[in-house]
Design a protein around this motif. Structure first.
Motif, PDB file in Angstrom:
ATOM      1  N   SER A 161       4.023  24.418  17.093  1.00 11.63           N
ATOM      2  CA  SER A 161       3.550  23.221  16.390  1.00 11.63           C
ATOM      3  C   SER A 161       4.121  21.965  17.054  1.00 11.63           C
ATOM      4  N   TRP A 177       5.262  35.736  13.082  1.00  9.19           N
ATOM      5  CA  TRP A 177       4.255  34.689  12.892  1.00  9.19           C
ATOM      6  C   TRP A 177       4.825  33.341  12.471  1.00  9.19           C
ATOM      7  N   PRO A 178       5.687  33.261  11.453  1.00  2.00           N
ATOM      8  CA  PRO A 178       6.242  31.941  11.115  1.00  2.00           C
ATOM      9  C   PRO A 178       7.046  31.308  12.250  1.00  2.00           C
ATOM     10  N   LYS A 196       4.557  30.025  14.879  1.00  2.00           N
ATOM     11  CA  LYS A 196       3.923  28.794  14.388  1.00  2.00           C
ATOM     12  C   LYS A 196       4.864  27.602  14.516  1.00  2.00           C
TER      13      LYS A 196
END
Length: 163
Positions: free
Chosen positions: A84, A76-77, A80
């Motif tokens: 982004s 997930w990180p 992201k």
């Protein structure tokens, strides 16, 4: 002798499972291949606890189950950061001391770090690993402590130390 028999069983199961053909010719060729592999392994003296880790199979499978969950959580990180607008990463190199003693355990630990998104094991030297991470805040040596402990238990934990 147990390692020798374990290797015979694993090689035979692997041969039968991958070939899927059970004619006399194929079974004979499989037997010959297994015998050649056993002779070579014996001559290379690789029939030991690390070369035949059958006693730790359940521990390793349990560890891999835990690792799969950790890999999904670590995705997930990284996802992201990738999607982004601004690439919000802060790369860092960190030295991680490991409890792992055998080469197998160190390999399991180093590969586990590399399999986890956002981290790569760059170097293994003695009981220290050099790890590159995308996010400095999550790249402390303490953040790898649970993985180190679990990989040690999976690969070295049941080791009986001879005195």
């Amino acid at each position: 002798m147990g390692y020798f028999l374990g290797l015979i069983l694993v090689l035979a199961a692997l041969w039968l499972g991958l070939s899927g053909i059970y004619t006399p010719l194929i079974l004979t060729l499989g037997t010959i291949s297994i015998l050649i592999s056993l002779v070579l392994a014996s001559r290379l003296e690789t029939l030991d606890r690390e070369g035949a880790p059958y006693a730790r199979t359940l521990n390793l499978f349990a560890y891999w189950g835990w690792l799969v969950v950790e890999i999904f959580k670590a995705n997930w990180p990284v996802i992201k950061a990738c999607v982004s607008a601004n690439l919000d990463i802060n790369p860092a190199l960190v030295k991680v001391k490991t409890r792992c003693e055998s080469d197998l355990a160190k390999t399991v630990f180093a590969n586990s770090i590399t399999l986890t998104p956002g981290t790569v094991t760059v170097e293994v030297e003695g009981d220290k690993l050099l790890v590159h991470a995308l996010f400095e805040e999550s790249a402390t040596p303490e953040s790898f402590a649970e993985m180190d402990e679990r990989s040690w238990k999976a690969a070295d934990g049941s080791r009986q130390v001879a005195t």
